[in-house]
Design an enzyme around this catalytic site. Structure first.
Site, PDB file in Angstrom:
ATOM      1  N   SER A  59       0.801  -1.226   0.000  1.00 51.09           N
ATOM      2  CA  SER A  59       0.000   0.000   0.000  1.00 51.09           C
ATOM      3  C   SER A  59       0.834   1.276   0.000  1.00 51.09           C
ATOM      4  CB  SER A  59      -0.933   0.013   1.206  1.00 51.09           C
ATOM      5  OG  SER A  59      -0.205   0.147   2.416  1.00 51.09           O
TER       6      SER A  59
ATOM      7  N   LYS B 150       0.798   4.633   6.879  1.00 52.67           N
ATOM      8  CA  LYS B 150       0.309   5.475   5.789  1.00 52.67           C
ATOM      9  C   LYS B 150       0.956   6.859   5.902  1.00 52.67           C
ATOM     10  CE  LYS B 150      -2.768   2.232   4.813  1.00 52.67           C
ATOM     11  NZ  LYS B 150      -2.693   1.373   3.611  1.00 52.67           N
TER      12      LYS B 150
END
EC number: 3.4.21.89
Length: 275
Positions: A43, A116
């Protein structure tokens, strides 16, 4: 004169004490300063690759319940240890992240560790339009960054296959994705990847509440993040107290299923700064 049995007993006791002290020091180091973290998914490509190993800097944002260790395999959960400070969304020696920081945090619902990039700060208006990030009604700057190429093969311990922009690719083929350079309003630049037009490329406007942050993955079409609400299985807004720490540098990297497979080590990523 002490007997051999007494001497051996004393030596064993000293060994046990040394091991206990070492474990206590290691636990203190892990709980208060740095936490090891393996990258399990794609990701955050190509900033972070599957198999990258890093230490999360817990000093960066201060301490909360999320700073306590969590090892699910051994039934060790941060809330069980430090749950008494959970729920007030405050931190000891707290310092807010800056836009563009790469952060490890606890998922607000599942408690799983995620990594993230912070793009939205408290009070920000965040929206995706045609795959372009908009902050406070202004599109961020994007520049072409070439093509990210990787081999179509199983990656990491889970053996997952990468997703490709250039369609179906056979085993051993070149899996390509468009790379763009995104520059946030504070001047932080980093690469992002595009695979396809997906439902998270166009969203409504998210207004980040006080004491919360908005996170996205750099591999935009292959990331579960704040663009999807928690009620729909996403991350949603992340409370300040859920931050674990900032990721500053990749210490080690392996492309294989095991860190001991030295022929899969990526030596060019050792001690690589995270941008």
């Amino acid at each position: 004169m002490a007997s051999d049995a007494t001497t051996k007993s004393g030596g064993l006791l000293e060994t046990v004490k040394t091991i206990v002290y070492a474990l206590l020091i290691a636990g203190l180091f892990r709980s208060l300063l740095f936490q090891p973290f393996w990258i399990p998914s794609g990701s955050m490509k190509d900033t972070l690759l599957i198999g990258d190993f890093l230490f999360v800097n817990k000093l960066a944002y201060g301490y909360s319940y999320a700073s306590c260790p969590s090892i699910p395999a051994f039934g060790i959960d941060a809330k069980k240890i430090c749950g008494f400070v959970d729920g007030d969304n405050t931190r000891l020696f707290g310092s807010e992240p800056e836009r563009g920081d790469v952060v490890v945090f606890r998922h607000p619902v599942s408690g799983a560790d995620f990594i993230k990039r912070v793009v939205g700060l408290p009070g920000d208006r965040v929206q995706m339009k045609n795959g372009v990030l908009h902050l406070n009604d202004e599109a961020v700057k994007l520049e072409h960054g070439g093509t990210f190429v990787e081999t179509m093969e199983p990656q990491g311990p889970q053996g997952g296959l990468p997703r490709c922009e250039n369609g179906a690719v056979g085993q051993g083929g070149k899996c390509e994705k468009t790379r763009l350079i995104e520059t946030l309003p504070n001047g932080v630049s980093h690469s992002i990847l595009n695979i396809e037009t997906s439902f998270v490329d166009n969203t409504g406007v998210f207004t980040v509440p006080a004491g919360h942050f908005f996170f996205v993955g750099d591999n935009r079409d292959n990331s579960t993040d704040s663009r999807v609400t928690q009620s729909r299985g996403g991350v949603g807004f992340v409370p300040f107290e859920n931050l674990i720490g900032r990721a500053d540098r990749v210490m080690f990297s392996s492309a294989g299923r095991s860190m001991f497979a030295f022929w899969t080590w990526r030596s060019d990523r050792f001690f690589k700064a995270i941008e």
